[in-house]
Design a protein around this motif. Sequence first.
Motif, mmCIF file in Angstrom:
data_model
loop_
_atom_site.group_PDB
_atom_site.id
_atom_site.type_symbol
_atom_site.label_atom_id
_atom_site.label_comp_id
_atom_site.label_asym_id
_atom_site.label_seq_id
_atom_site.Cartn_x
_atom_site.Cartn_y
_atom_site.Cartn_z
ATOM 1 N N ASP A 1 1.607 2.411 12.631
ATOM 2 C CA ASP A 1 2.195 1.489 11.662
ATOM 3 C C ASP A 1 1.508 1.550 10.298
ATOM 4 O O ASP A 1 1.889 0.837 9.375
ATOM 5 N N VAL A 2 0.474 2.374 10.185
ATOM 6 C CA VAL A 2 -0.190 2.619 8.902
ATOM 7 C C VAL A 2 0.148 4.056 8.521
ATOM 8 O O VAL A 2 -0.173 4.988 9.254
ATOM 9 N N VAL A 3 0.824 4.223 7.396
ATOM 10 C CA VAL A 3 1.314 5.539 6.993
ATOM 11 C C VAL A 3 0.715 5.920 5.642
ATOM 12 O O VAL A 3 0.806 5.162 4.674
ATOM 13 N N ILE A 4 0.103 7.112 5.598
ATOM 14 C CA ILE A 4 -0.459 7.640 4.350
ATOM 15 C C ILE A 4 0.508 8.669 3.789
ATOM 16 O O ILE A 4 0.965 9.556 4.516
ATOM 17 N N THR A 5 0.810 8.557 2.505
ATOM 18 C CA THR A 5 1.574 9.597 1.817
ATOM 19 C C THR A 5 0.644 10.254 0.811
ATOM 20 O O THR A 5 0.123 9.595 -0.081
ATOM 21 N N VAL B 1 -0.132 4.251 0.590
ATOM 22 C CA VAL B 1 -0.310 3.693 1.928
ATOM 23 C C VAL B 1 0.740 2.614 2.129
ATOM 24 O O VAL B 1 0.932 1.754 1.268
ATOM 25 N N VAL B 2 1.404 2.695 3.265
ATOM 26 C CA VAL B 2 2.367 1.672 3.658
ATOM 27 C C VAL B 2 1.919 1.117 4.996
ATOM 28 O O VAL B 2 1.626 1.877 5.923
ATOM 29 N N SER B 3 1.857 -0.197 5.086
ATOM 30 C CA SER B 3 1.533 -0.850 6.351
ATOM 31 C C SER B 3 2.778 -1.573 6.851
ATOM 32 O O SER B 3 3.344 -2.399 6.144
ATOM 33 N N LYS B 4 3.174 -1.235 8.057
ATOM 34 C CA LYS B 4 4.312 -1.910 8.686
ATOM 35 C C LYS B 4 3.828 -3.057 9.571
ATOM 36 O O LYS B 4 4.627 -3.675 10.271
#
Length: 155
Positions: A63-67, A82-85
């Motif tokens: 659920d933690v995504v690094i671009t 960084v996006v946290s879902k």
Amino acid sequence: MNHQRRDTLKAGGGLGVLGLLAAAGMIKPEMANAAWNQTAFEAKNMDAAFAAFSAGKPAESADVVITAPDIAENGAVVPVGVVSKLPKTEQIVIMIEKNPNMVAATFNLPEGTVADVQTRVKMGQTSDVYAMVKADGKFYMAKKEVKVTLGGCGG
């Protein structure tokens, strides 16, 4: 492009809004230092950096995504997002394992804020980029290797 920031700085007469507030005595340097985590910034390894924020190494989470790019041609300006879902995300920290100072950015998010941050970091060499997220009082992380062809930290 958002010109509001530029217009605000122009209106500050070169000092900027924060400079004016400091000059007027409305904010003090101690207020800025309150958010400063010196222990994390001076950490010499990832375990010490994690420990400065949490009780140990955070659990990895999908659920933690690094671009970030797989290969960065110029380490002086590497775009990282960084996006946290995870619900109730409070904080996002971006760390670069092989940089002299591992903590590259810390974002404290007010309640109800979309947990999606973007920034540019310097990378001196190929390294793992870590995103650590504090959500609902617990810590989670993700990592991604970014290969650097031209170092940005004096290399």
